[in-house]
Design a protein around this motif. Structure first.
Motif, PDB file in Angstrom:
ATOM      1  N   ALA A  92       0.917  -1.254   0.031  1.00  0.00           N
ATOM      2  CA  ALA A  92      -0.116   0.191  -0.075  1.00  0.00           C
ATOM      3  C   ALA A  92       0.858   1.261   0.059  1.00  0.00           C
ATOM      4  CB  ALA A  92      -0.847  -0.156   1.093  1.00  0.00           C
ATOM      5  N   VAL A  93       2.209   1.069   0.853  1.00  0.00           N
ATOM      6  CA  VAL A  93       2.791   2.420   0.911  1.00  0.00           C
ATOM      7  C   VAL A  93       3.358   2.838  -0.603  1.00  0.00           C
ATOM      8  CG1 VAL A  93       4.987   1.404   1.745  1.00  0.00           C
ATOM      9  CG2 VAL A  93       4.308   3.762   2.273  1.00  0.00           C
ATOM     10  N   ILE A  94       3.737   1.693  -1.435  1.00  0.00           N
ATOM     11  CA  ILE A  94       4.349   1.942  -2.502  1.00  0.00           C
ATOM     12  C   ILE A  94       3.544   2.349  -3.489  1.00  0.00           C
ATOM     13  CG2 ILE A  94       5.704   0.730  -4.410  1.00  0.00           C
ATOM     14  CD1 ILE A  94       7.278   1.302  -1.959  1.00  0.00           C
ATOM     15  N   ARG A  95       2.182   1.977  -3.535  1.00  0.00           N
ATOM     16  CA  ARG A  95       0.908   2.208  -4.347  1.00  0.00           C
ATOM     17  C   ARG A  95       0.575   3.493  -4.046  1.00  0.00           C
ATOM     18  NH1 ARG A  95      -4.094   2.963  -2.830  1.00  0.00           N
ATOM     19  NH2 ARG A  95      -3.634   1.615  -1.072  1.00  0.00           N
ATOM     20  N   GLU A  96       0.379   4.042  -2.857  1.00  0.00           N
ATOM     21  CA  GLU A  96       0.312   5.502  -2.611  1.00  0.00           C
ATOM     22  C   GLU A  96       1.105   6.319  -3.070  1.00  0.00           C
ATOM     23  OE1 GLU A  96      -2.526   6.963  -1.182  1.00  0.00           O
ATOM     24  OE2 GLU A  96      -3.776   5.277  -0.662  1.00  0.00           O
ATOM     25  N   LEU A  97       2.269   6.207  -2.848  1.00  0.00           N
ATOM     26  CA  LEU A  97       3.440   7.028  -3.414  1.00  0.00           C
ATOM     27  C   LEU A  97       3.339   7.210  -4.882  1.00  0.00           C
ATOM     28  CD1 LEU A  97       6.212   8.581  -2.613  1.00  0.00           C
ATOM     29  CD2 LEU A  97       7.390   6.104  -3.307  1.00  0.00           C
ATOM     30  N   SER A  98       3.211   6.086  -5.455  1.00  0.00           N
ATOM     31  CA  SER A  98       2.957   6.200  -7.088  1.00  0.00           C
ATOM     32  C   SER A  98       1.731   7.096  -7.425  1.00  0.00           C
ATOM     33  CB  SER A  98       3.013   4.658  -7.593  1.00  0.00           C
ATOM     34  OG  SER A  98       2.590   4.949  -9.258  1.00  0.00           O
ATOM     35  N   VAL A 132       2.557  11.010  -6.026  1.00  0.00           N
ATOM     36  CA  VAL A 132       3.676  11.701  -6.491  1.00  0.00           C
ATOM     37  C   VAL A 132       4.203  11.079  -7.851  1.00  0.00           C
ATOM     38  CG1 VAL A 132       4.149  12.618  -4.419  1.00  0.00           C
ATOM     39  CG2 VAL A 132       5.398  10.535  -5.345  1.00  0.00           C
ATOM     40  N   GLY A 133       3.753  10.079  -8.525  1.00  0.00           N
ATOM     41  CA  GLY A 133       4.163   9.343  -9.762  1.00  0.00           C
ATOM     42  C   GLY A 133       5.410   8.849  -9.817  1.00  0.00           C
ATOM     43  N   ILE A 134       6.093   8.361  -8.636  1.00  0.00           N
ATOM     44  CA  ILE A 134       7.429   7.752  -8.805  1.00  0.00           C
ATOM     45  C   ILE A 134       7.483   6.330  -8.012  1.00  0.00           C
ATOM     46  CG2 ILE A 134       8.426  10.013  -8.925  1.00  0.00           C
ATOM     47  CD1 ILE A 134       9.289   9.662  -5.942  1.00  0.00           C
ATOM     48  N   ASP A 135       8.148   5.576  -8.331  1.00  0.00           N
ATOM     49  CA  ASP A 135       8.172   4.345  -7.692  1.00  0.00           C
ATOM     50  C   ASP A 135       9.395   4.342  -6.462  1.00  0.00           C
ATOM     51  OD1 ASP A 135       6.565   2.813  -9.369  1.00  0.00           O
ATOM     52  OD2 ASP A 135       8.145   2.729 -10.748  1.00  0.00           O
ATOM     53  N   GLY A 136       9.232   3.436  -5.416  1.00  0.00           N
ATOM     54  CA  GLY A 136      10.274   3.586  -4.265  1.00  0.00           C
ATOM     55  C   GLY A 136      10.690   2.134  -3.869  1.00  0.00           C
ATOM     56  N   GLU A 137      11.527   1.968  -3.118  1.00  0.00           N
ATOM     57  CA  GLU A 137      11.800   0.678  -2.413  1.00  0.00           C
ATOM     58  C   GLU A 137      11.709   0.830  -1.153  1.00  0.00           C
ATOM     59  OE1 GLU A 137      15.805  -1.713  -1.851  1.00  0.00           O
ATOM     60  OE2 GLU A 137      15.725  -0.735  -4.004  1.00  0.00           O
ATOM     61  N   LEU A 138      10.733  -0.238  -0.430  1.00  0.00           N
ATOM     62  CA  LEU A 138      10.570  -0.292   0.915  1.00  0.00           C
ATOM     63  C   LEU A 138      11.807  -0.184   1.855  1.00  0.00           C
ATOM     64  CD1 LEU A 138       8.113  -0.378   2.583  1.00  0.00           C
ATOM     65  CD2 LEU A 138       8.209  -2.767   2.772  1.00  0.00           C
ATOM     66  N   ILE A 196       0.948   3.240   9.684  1.00  0.00           N
ATOM     67  CA  ILE A 196       2.101   2.694   9.671  1.00  0.00           C
ATOM     68  C   ILE A 196       3.334   3.719   8.798  1.00  0.00           C
ATOM     69  CG2 ILE A 196       3.691   0.664   9.325  1.00  0.00           C
ATOM     70  CD1 ILE A 196       1.004  -0.898   9.432  1.00  0.00           C
ATOM     71  N   VAL A 197       4.091   4.081   9.404  1.00  0.00           N
ATOM     72  CA  VAL A 197       5.152   5.098   8.800  1.00  0.00           C
ATOM     73  C   VAL A 197       6.309   4.411   8.263  1.00  0.00           C
ATOM     74  CG1 VAL A 197       6.034   7.341   8.674  1.00  0.00           C
ATOM     75  CG2 VAL A 197       3.947   6.867   9.992  1.00  0.00           C
ATOM     76  N   TYR A 198       6.449   4.262   6.821  1.00  0.00           N
ATOM     77  CA  TYR A 198       7.630   3.589   6.358  1.00  0.00           C
ATOM     78  C   TYR A 198       8.794   4.525   5.835  1.00  0.00           C
ATOM     79  CZ  TYR A 198       4.797  -0.555   6.301  1.00  0.00           C
ATOM     80  OH  TYR A 198       4.044  -1.904   6.469  1.00  0.00           O
ATOM     81  N   HIS A 199       9.756   4.426   5.868  1.00  0.00           N
ATOM     82  CA  HIS A 199      11.063   5.056   5.128  1.00  0.00           C
ATOM     83  C   HIS A 199      10.761   4.217   3.628  1.00  0.00           C
ATOM     84  CE1 HIS A 199      13.606   7.086   7.743  1.00  0.00           C
ATOM     85  NE2 HIS A 199      13.261   6.413   8.741  1.00  0.00           N
ATOM     86  N   VAL A 200      10.822   5.073   2.753  1.00  0.00           N
ATOM     87  CA  VAL A 200      11.062   4.757   1.178  1.00  0.00           C
ATOM     88  C   VAL A 200      12.043   5.365   0.592  1.00  0.00           C
ATOM     89  CG1 VAL A 200       9.671   4.274  -0.778  1.00  0.00           C
ATOM     90  CG2 VAL A 200       8.526   4.169   1.494  1.00  0.00           C
ATOM     91  N   ASP A 201      12.765   4.358  -0.031  1.00  0.00           N
ATOM     92  CA  ASP A 201      13.899   5.051  -0.827  1.00  0.00           C
ATOM     93  C   ASP A 201      13.244   5.321  -2.299  1.00  0.00           C
ATOM     94  OD1 ASP A 201      15.823   4.716   1.196  1.00  0.00           O
ATOM     95  OD2 ASP A 201      16.238   2.670   0.691  1.00  0.00           O
ATOM     96  N   VAL A 202      13.869   6.663  -2.500  1.00  0.00           N
ATOM     97  CA  VAL A 202      13.334   6.782  -4.138  1.00  0.00           C
ATOM     98  C   VAL A 202      14.488   7.504  -4.924  1.00  0.00           C
ATOM     99  CG1 VAL A 202      11.085   7.380  -3.553  1.00  0.00           C
ATOM    100  CG2 VAL A 202      12.526   9.343  -3.281  1.00  0.00           C
TER     101      VAL A 202
END
Length: 168
Positions: free
Chosen positions: A83-89, A92-98, A119-125
């Protein structure tokens, strides 16, 4: 509940309300009123001015016009990590790494709509990725962490406290 208005019922829909006057969700088969689950993405990069955080400008209430971390609700049957990767996309239109979990927030007053546990995740972009606001984001951009901490009135919900956790 009978659906009739009373001191512990919503005036608009007749649902039972919580201590803050918000309508409770329909009880699950086990009888519990469960809070909603959400996710937030903390994406950072380093610039000449220091640490910057990826933020959206909310396009919808609550908090319309305020800055917020990209995030949103976990859909039924969805893993929060997906979900966090989906919401980021979506926002903001970008992919990330959990990355790792930064924190979990669940104060019943953190959102005026209802009780939400996030749940708050660090996501690398990719730090130079081109941002494209979408979904319920009017805009997206990188903001100085120090400046965000100095201007709490610009930040929605409890995201300032999340940013303070990040700064530690």
């Amino acid at each position: 509940m009978s659906g009739k208005e009373g001191p512990d019922t919503c005036r608009e829909c007749g649902a039972e309300t919580d201590a803050l006057g918000r309508a409770l969700p329909t009880p699950q088969p086990d009888g519990y009123h469960n809070p909603a689950v959400a996710v937030d993405a903390v994406c950072t990069r380093t610039s000449e001015s220091g640490v910057e955080v990826l933020m959206i400008t909310r396009d919808l209430p609550p908090g319309k016009g305020l800055l917020a971390l990209p995030g949103g609700f976990v859909e039924y049957g969805e893993d929060p990590e997906d979900a966090v990767i989906r919401e980021l996309s979506e926002e903001v239109g970008i992919d990330g790494e959990l990355g790792a979990i930064l924190c979990v927030r669940g104060d019943p007053r953190r959102d005026p709509r209802k009780h939400i546990v996030s749940i708050v995740y660090h996501v690398d972009v990719e730090p130079e990725a081109i941002l494209q606001a979408g979904d319920d984001a009017a805009d997206a951009g990188w903001f100085s962490l120090a400046e965000l901490l100095e201007a709490p009135e610009r930040v929605a919900f409890d995201h300032r406290e999340i940013l303070s956790t990040l700064a530690k």
